[in-house]
Write a protein that holds these residues in place. Sequence first.
Motif, PDB file in Angstrom:
ATOM      1  N   HIS A 489       0.809  -1.220   0.000  1.00 27.84           N
ATOM      2  CA  HIS A 489       0.000   0.000   0.000  1.00 27.84           C
ATOM      3  C   HIS A 489       0.843   1.271   0.000  1.00 27.84           C
ATOM      4  O   HIS A 489       0.302   2.360  -0.213  1.00 27.84           O
ATOM      5  CB  HIS A 489      -0.917   0.028   1.230  1.00 27.84           C
ATOM      6  N   ARG A 490       2.145   1.145   0.268  1.00 27.30           N
ATOM      7  CA  ARG A 490       3.003   2.328   0.376  1.00 27.30           C
ATOM      8  C   ARG A 490       3.993   2.440  -0.785  1.00 27.30           C
ATOM      9  O   ARG A 490       4.853   3.331  -0.772  1.00 27.30           O
ATOM     10  CB  ARG A 490       3.774   2.275   1.705  1.00 27.30           C
ATOM     11  N   ARG A 491       3.894   1.591  -1.774  1.00 27.66           N
ATOM     12  CA  ARG A 491       4.836   1.623  -2.897  1.00 27.66           C
ATOM     13  C   ARG A 491       4.576   2.837  -3.794  1.00 27.66           C
ATOM     14  O   ARG A 491       3.462   3.011  -4.315  1.00 27.66           O
ATOM     15  CB  ARG A 491       4.740   0.329  -3.712  1.00 27.66           C
ATOM     16  N   THR A 492       5.600   3.641  -3.976  1.00 26.62           N
ATOM     17  CA  THR A 492       5.440   4.855  -4.789  1.00 26.62           C
ATOM     18  C   THR A 492       5.235   4.524  -6.263  1.00 26.62           C
ATOM     19  O   THR A 492       4.611   5.314  -6.982  1.00 26.62           O
ATOM     20  CB  THR A 492       6.667   5.763  -4.632  1.00 26.62           C
ATOM     21  N   ASP A 493       5.750   3.386  -6.729  1.00 20.48           N
ATOM     22  CA  ASP A 493       5.547   3.025  -8.136  1.00 20.48           C
ATOM     23  C   ASP A 493       4.110   2.595  -8.401  1.00 20.48           C
ATOM     24  O   ASP A 493       3.662   2.578  -9.557  1.00 20.48           O
ATOM     25  CB  ASP A 493       6.514   1.918  -8.565  1.00 20.48           C
ATOM     26  N   LEU A 494       3.360   2.270  -7.338  1.00 22.16           N
ATOM     27  CA  LEU A 494       1.953   1.886  -7.488  1.00 22.16           C
ATOM     28  C   LEU A 494       1.004   3.030  -7.173  1.00 22.16           C
ATOM     29  O   LEU A 494      -0.074   3.129  -7.775  1.00 22.16           O
ATOM     30  CB  LEU A 494       1.628   0.701  -6.570  1.00 22.16           C
ATOM     31  N   TRP A 495       1.394   3.895  -6.240  1.00 23.24           N
ATOM     32  CA  TRP A 495       0.487   4.924  -5.738  1.00 23.24           C
ATOM     33  C   TRP A 495       0.918   6.348  -6.078  1.00 23.24           C
ATOM     34  O   TRP A 495       0.216   7.300  -5.741  1.00 23.24           O
ATOM     35  CB  TRP A 495       0.349   4.804  -4.223  1.00 23.24           C
ATOM     36  N   GLY A 496       2.061   6.496  -6.703  1.00 20.43           N
ATOM     37  CA  GLY A 496       2.540   7.830  -7.037  1.00 20.43           C
ATOM     38  C   GLY A 496       3.561   8.325  -6.021  1.00 20.43           C
ATOM     39  O   GLY A 496       3.754   7.716  -4.961  1.00 20.43           O
ATOM     40  N   PRO A 497       4.221   9.421  -6.320  1.00 18.12           N
ATOM     41  CA  PRO A 497       5.292   9.927  -5.444  1.00 18.12           C
ATOM     42  C   PRO A 497       4.829  10.334  -4.053  1.00 18.12           C
ATOM     43  O   PRO A 497       5.645  10.441  -3.137  1.00 18.12           O
ATOM     44  CB  PRO A 497       5.835  11.135  -6.221  1.00 18.12           C
ATOM     45  N   ASP A 498       3.521  10.571  -3.882  1.00 14.08           N
ATOM     46  CA  ASP A 498       3.004  10.971  -2.566  1.00 14.08           C
ATOM     47  C   ASP A 498       2.411   9.786  -1.814  1.00 14.08           C
ATOM     48  O   ASP A 498       1.566   9.946  -0.937  1.00 14.08           O
ATOM     49  CB  ASP A 498       1.953  12.061  -2.719  1.00 14.08           C
ATOM     50  N   ALA A 499       2.875   8.575  -2.106  1.00 13.29           N
ATOM     51  CA  ALA A 499       2.286   7.367  -1.524  1.00 13.29           C
ATOM     52  C   ALA A 499       2.362   7.331  -0.006  1.00 13.29           C
ATOM     53  O   ALA A 499       1.502   6.733   0.647  1.00 13.29           O
ATOM     54  CB  ALA A 499       2.969   6.123  -2.102  1.00 13.29           C
ATOM     55  N   LEU A 500       3.370   7.954   0.570  1.00 10.35           N
ATOM     56  CA  LEU A 500       3.537   7.916   2.021  1.00 10.35           C
ATOM     57  C   LEU A 500       2.760   9.019   2.741  1.00 10.35           C
ATOM     58  O   LEU A 500       2.749   9.087   3.959  1.00 10.35           O
ATOM     59  CB  LEU A 500       5.023   8.012   2.385  1.00 10.35           C
ATOM     60  N   LYS A 501       2.105   9.872   1.974  1.00  7.32           N
ATOM     61  CA  LYS A 501       1.354  10.982   2.550  1.00  7.32           C
ATOM     62  C   LYS A 501      -0.089  10.568   2.830  1.00  7.32           C
ATOM     63  O   LYS A 501      -0.709   9.859   2.043  1.00  7.32           O
ATOM     64  CB  LYS A 501       1.368  12.169   1.580  1.00  7.32           C
ATOM     65  N   PHE A 502      -0.618  11.024   3.968  1.00 10.12           N
ATOM     66  CA  PHE A 502      -2.025  10.790   4.293  1.00 10.12           C
ATOM     67  C   PHE A 502      -2.869  11.829   3.575  1.00 10.12           C
ATOM     68  O   PHE A 502      -2.885  13.006   3.930  1.00 10.12           O
ATOM     69  CB  PHE A 502      -2.239  10.894   5.805  1.00 10.12           C
ATOM     70  N   ASP A 503      -3.569  11.403   2.534  1.00 11.73           N
ATOM     71  CA  ASP A 503      -4.339  12.326   1.704  1.00 11.73           C
ATOM     72  C   ASP A 503      -5.621  11.641   1.225  1.00 11.73           C
ATOM     73  O   ASP A 503      -5.626  10.968   0.186  1.00 11.73           O
ATOM     74  CB  ASP A 503      -3.502  12.780   0.505  1.00 11.73           C
ATOM     75  N   PRO A 504      -6.729  11.776   1.960  1.00  4.73           N
ATOM     76  CA  PRO A 504      -7.984  11.131   1.558  1.00  4.73           C
ATOM     77  C   PRO A 504      -8.474  11.547   0.176  1.00  4.73           C
ATOM     78  O   PRO A 504      -9.243  10.802  -0.453  1.00  4.73           O
ATOM     79  CB  PRO A 504      -8.965  11.583   2.650  1.00  4.73           C
ATOM     80  N   ASP A 505      -8.033  12.700  -0.319  1.00  4.12           N
ATOM     81  CA  ASP A 505      -8.496  13.153  -1.631  1.00  4.12           C
ATOM     82  C   ASP A 505      -8.047  12.235  -2.763  1.00  4.12           C
ATOM     83  O   ASP A 505      -8.622  12.294  -3.857  1.00  4.12           O
ATOM     84  CB  ASP A 505      -8.011  14.580  -1.907  1.00  4.12           C
TER      85      ASP A 505
END
Length: 611
Positions: A489-505
Amino acid sequence: MSRSWVSPGVAYLTRGLLSVIFPTASSVIIVGRLACLQGFPVSPWLLSAMVLGAVPLGFAAYIFVDEISQRRKATRLGARLVPRVQGKWPGNLDKLVNVILTLEVEYLGQPVLDEMKELGPTLNYRCLWEDYIVTTEPQHVKTILVTDFHNYVKGTKFREAADSILGTGVFNSDGETWKLHRTMTRPFFTHDRISHFEIFDRHANRAIALAKDRFTMDMSIDFQVGPQVGILISFVEKLPQDLISRFTLDSASEFLFGHCIDSLSVELPFPNNTLESTNTKPRPGDNAAAFTNAFSEAQHVISRRVIIGAAWPMTEILADSTAQHMKVVDKFLDPILEAALRRHGTAAKSDADETAEDQTFLDHLVKLTSDLKVIKDETLNILLAGRDTTASTLTSAIYLLAMHPEILSRLREEIISKVGSTRMPTHGDIKEMKYLHAVLNETMRLFPAVPFNVREAVHDTTLTSPEPGKKPLFVPGGVVVVYSVFLMHRRTDLWGPDALKFDPDRWLDERMQKHVLPNPYIFLPFNAGPRICLGQNFAYNQMSFMLIRLLQNFSAIALSSEPAMRPPAWWAENDGRQAIERCKPRHHLTLYAQGGMWVKMEAVDDAEVIQ
């Protein structure tokens, strides 16, 4: 749960003696005796040396043959071996020791993540010459849970580690036994039942009242889920349960069993820096606290066993580490189950396929079977799911909202606009709250309640290569495969460069279409496939309900500076989320915060600002 007067260690050594040492020694003695009969006398000293040396030599030969066999099988399947972690000591013993010793100080999953930076998202720890494949690759997780479901089972290794706690329940069984438990459980989790909120409301109001009482004393409360001790600490302090864990336990026990455990009757723990922390008196609900503590500590034992691997019984030579904990669990639970069986025995029998409106989960079970062990196993399995996972996510949600007051304010605005400041929310209200759903999804993305899960391959098979153009990866039959949604769930290649940020949007804007919709298996807080969580709607409703009630009553949340919950100072010097974390994420079967999750909240009718 199976009980035995023989400790796991003694049983393990006995099996080893009968299956390896005894046959080997017998073979050597027979050969020596035959040599004597042929006129080639063998001295007793040489014979003893041969006996002693045969076992390690035989084991070394087994390792060599197994290595050759794996390579040949992989070649036949047109595959390659999974990249292996390379330690400095034989059997990667140094890697295993390092993982065990750093569990209390390292950020959750960091040792695995460090190895994956070198070897890729799927690797083989191979500790003590036993393969442990770990993956965070979505396609591999999909294969394990869905497309090749029947080839990836809970397996004998996990089942033996968890049997003394979970027995043959739905989370610790395979095949027909699993189907039986799944079939028994499914009818109870219908839409009509999961949308009934009266139980939630009663216990939420009680929990909030306890919290308000403590806040009027200008003291923080422990909101965290689970025990505050590490999985390797043998001395277990008797700790009161935290607020949200009590809420979910009381709600789940009443909803499922028709018997409220009443853990909210126990006084909340005080911060360690107060006089009251040493003067908390026992209350009538202490039996419930003993039950919840014992159940949590038993789960720690499972986690330790899984980490150590097949040789875990060697750490329990003198006694089963779960035995004392499960005695407490049985003492509390058995009367409840026996009473349900007695009620059923005196009541008129009804059709087992029909679920009466006032029927509890336990009533439903006793209509299907009178086997106390089956009922107890399933009861504990569902209680684990109904209490621990929901409490874990709510704890993480409160933590993240405290870290991000702007998100808390926006969520509270949605809640007040939909249900006002006092009305009890309905199922329809919750369905309309898109930002609330986004907050929960984002919480479960960063802090999934079950961060690591285990399967065992039945037959030799392959997994697609995570690197395009390379051969697939070979998975031998009988090998343990661990998949981590926490790391995936925290992989930046899967979620984008902001993967580690808490952002419900990210669940409401173009990132949803870009990342999640094309590849839904990158987000699996409730598992997938035939074993997908039956109670996910129950969980969403309970978590949503509690967050609504909390934010109707409180307008701000702040983390307290309790020393026990502070992470090591050196975390701030590293990369990733650990640099900004203000708690210590840990896990047994589920995620929790080591040292507690101490918070203060500002009541809506309180003009004072949280300090």
